[in-house]
Design an enzyme around this catalytic site. Structure first.
Site, mmCIF file in Angstrom:
data_model
loop_
_atom_site.group_PDB
_atom_site.id
_atom_site.type_symbol
_atom_site.label_atom_id
_atom_site.label_comp_id
_atom_site.label_asym_id
_atom_site.label_seq_id
_atom_site.Cartn_x
_atom_site.Cartn_y
_atom_site.Cartn_z
ATOM 1 N N ALA A 171 0.818 -1.221 0.000
ATOM 2 C CA ALA A 171 0.000 0.000 0.000
ATOM 3 C C ALA A 171 0.853 1.272 0.000
ATOM 4 O O ALA A 171 0.624 2.181 -0.806
ATOM 5 C CB ALA A 171 -0.948 -0.016 1.191
ATOM 6 N N GLN B 288 4.069 -13.426 -1.821
ATOM 7 C CA GLN B 288 4.789 -12.276 -1.250
ATOM 8 C C GLN B 288 5.442 -12.626 0.086
ATOM 9 O O GLN B 288 6.431 -12.017 0.469
ATOM 10 C CB GLN B 288 3.837 -11.075 -1.070
ATOM 11 C CG GLN B 288 3.346 -10.462 -2.363
ATOM 12 C CD GLN B 288 1.998 -11.019 -2.774
ATOM 13 O OE1 GLN B 288 1.647 -12.157 -2.444
ATOM 14 N NE2 GLN B 288 1.249 -10.239 -3.517
ATOM 15 N N ASP C 94 -4.688 -2.778 3.099
ATOM 16 C CA ASP C 94 -4.749 -1.953 1.886
ATOM 17 C C ASP C 94 -5.839 -0.896 1.984
ATOM 18 O O ASP C 94 -5.821 0.094 1.261
ATOM 19 C CB ASP C 94 -4.967 -2.834 0.663
ATOM 20 C CG ASP C 94 -3.746 -3.694 0.429
ATOM 21 O OD1 ASP C 94 -3.588 -4.705 1.128
ATOM 22 O OD2 ASP C 94 -2.912 -3.331 -0.426
ATOM 23 N N LYS D 231 -4.465 -8.586 1.937
ATOM 24 C CA LYS D 231 -4.185 -9.713 1.039
ATOM 25 C C LYS D 231 -5.141 -10.874 1.300
ATOM 26 O O LYS D 231 -5.424 -11.221 2.443
ATOM 27 C CB LYS D 231 -2.741 -10.169 1.272
ATOM 28 C CG LYS D 231 -2.240 -11.258 0.361
ATOM 29 C CD LYS D 231 -2.375 -10.937 -1.105
ATOM 30 C CE LYS D 231 -1.758 -9.596 -1.450
ATOM 31 N NZ LYS D 231 -2.247 -9.019 -2.710
#
Lengths: 354, 354
Positions: free
Chosen positions: A51, A197, A238, A249
């Site tokens: 973000a 990630q 986010d 996520k």
């Protein structure tokens, strides 16, 4: 935080250079962004992600537009809408572009003011990140005192480290601070399919920082929590609504359910710029990005010769679907760790921040 | 169920031949098992997997021991303990070996009786699977009637199809039956990291059977459930205690939590041989297998030339941990679908089955 890089910087030619996060941990490549369209592409193809860094690249993207269309405010503002729409969920993106546009509207020296504002946004993130780290680490120490723990196991999902928000992230900032304070900390790193990630970025960051960690399949956290192997869950976000629902996520919601079921504190760490005061019911109101199904089908890694390879892991005729985020309802969140302090995930508390 | 194979059969040389499930869906290879040790290895290295098929291969493994040590009951029984210990969690394995040993103890024609008993165990599984399919599909039709649904979305985790229990599985049996009855059914297939039994095996089975399906990351189910895109969750099990706690592939517990949180029925389909009447509290009492961390680090797929490849997806210095199963507490389970009918996940109900 790291010795070598920030995730983005202005290079000696005055272009924006970014660490290409799509190739980590197997290759450390950078990409040069020269135009607003380059910035849009780098955000949407996830050369950069997280973000905060999305917001930073967007801000510099507007500066690159200012460089392209120096004396045409209308054109710059019009083109900046493309950057603003490059991804739908992370609210920092919109926040950063809006802030840049406001500066440009009122500026008599667009290039200078745009550059200064983009740098300022980054500098602010550095301070936010540092403050979040200290407040988060105070919570860790508090839990350790109350539970009389000698070491601390923390589970995180995705990457909310310095690759996501400069200079030490949101969710990882308290971990880096704990390391600094000499706390014996160990991190369970959710792999974070489909883009990995966790397995690719968080592990790479933690290795670099010498933080003890173990990668786990996303399926594993529930079992660990049932067996008292997790003392805290912490993730970034986010977008967080004014009622405290948090988009993060995909898969974060499942970990929050499991934390609740096992009485484990579940924290979201975020800068104030991640709040979306317009929305309340996150499940109904937050737009969730759908990305290419190839992110599920194709996996990147290195082969036995150390050469980067993409392989298909699913049958070629099977379809897949790829939602980027889910929403964790406020009722599952123990607290929101922000640069303004620890806040309840509650409308009355969050409204005060506006 | 499938046109081409069963997961195991006696070949023309009288050896046990199995479909090597480690290479699906990219390669359809078989492996010949000639000895008891071959069977032990095939179970522990996951050439075969799935509670039912593990039991079947274990039973034939004891038959292979009978062939090796024909007139030495003690040796056969002693060696069969190795097969029994080849994996710790699926109770069908122990059940099948114990049953074979009992037959051998009382036999005057060991080779003939052992072969007959192994075949009988398989034949029984075929009937169990068929009955579970019908009972499960009746539940699907019931939900469709009550909710007035035109089509049905079902989510499953791991693989409990005919690759796991002949001839149509446990969790997938109601799906195959629904297809047969002309129900418009769609399956959300959890990828099931780290070994990808969903993305590799369930998808391969469903493609072969022409069942509409979509592969999703394990992280995605919660989001789908929050958005009313799932009408039922169904999985198999490796062991269910007399109190109704169910050990199944790691991650099942997270889906059960999410189903509960969204009022979605969560069913476990299992043959009676999967019950473990000795244990009650599954989280405390069921031994959970830990497998090699390489299953997290290394991913198998096909490269752009269609050639099978193993790649490493994590940084080479990061550790991983790999638990094979987790336990879903009875309180999260709507019902247990068995060949003896639909049963509550409750000690008083389960005890009646003994």
């Amino acid at each position: 935080m790291n010795g070598k890089y920030r995730p983005l910087w202005l290079n000696k030619n005055g272009d924006l250079e970014v660490l290409d996060q799509r190739y980590l941990p197997h290759e450390e490549l950078t990409r040069v962004l020269k135009t607003g369209d380059d910035a849009t592409e780098a955000i949407s193809d996830m050369t950069v992600r997280g973000a905060g860094v999305i917001g930073n690249v967007a801000a510099f993207g507007v500066y690159l537009l200012a460089r392209e269309f120096e004396n045409n405010k209308d054109k710059i503002i019009q083109e900046s809408a493309k950057i603003r729409a490059s991804r739908p969920t992370a609210v920092n993106l919109m926040w950063a572009v809006d802030r840049m546009v406001e500066v440009i509207k009122n500026s008599n020296d667009i290039l200078k003011d745009a550059k200064a504002e983009a740098i300022k946004i980054c500098d602010e993130d550095v301070k936010r990140s540092e403050t979040i780290g200290k407040i988060g680490c105070d919570i860790i120490e508090d839990i350790m005192r109350k539970k009389n723990l000698k070491n601390f196991n923390i589970l995180t999902h995705c990457n909310a480290g310095w690759l996501a928000i400069i200079d030490s992230g949101t969710a990882l900032a308290p971990i880096y601070e704990a390391k600094k304070r000499g706390i014996d900390i160990h991190v369970w790193v959710d792999e974070t399919r489909p883009r990995n990630q966790g397995a690719n970025l968080t592990s790479w960051e933690l290795l670099d920082a010498g933080v003890n960690h173990t990668i786990i399949a996303d399926n594993t956290g529930g079992h660990l929590m049932q067996h008292e192997m997790v003392d805290m869950v912490i993730t970034g976000a986010d977008r967080v609504t004014r009622c405290g629902d948090a988009a993060n996520k995909i898969g974060t919601y499942l970990k929050a359910l499991s934390a609740k079921d096992n009485n484990i504190p579940f924290y979201i760490a975020l800068p104030l710029s991640t709040f979306d005061f317009e929305s309340c019911d996150g499940v109904k109101e937050i737009e969730i990005e759908m990305r290419s199904e190839d992110e599920v089908h194709i996996m990147r890694g290195i082969d036995s010769n150390g050469k980067p390879q993409d392989i298909r892991i699913t049958p070629k005729d099977s379809k897949a679907i790829n939602y980027g985020f889910d929403v964790t309802p406020a009722r599952l969140i123990t607290g929101l760790i922000t640069e303004a302090g620890l806040i309840e995930a509650d409308e009355n508390e969050i409204k005060k921040l506006k």
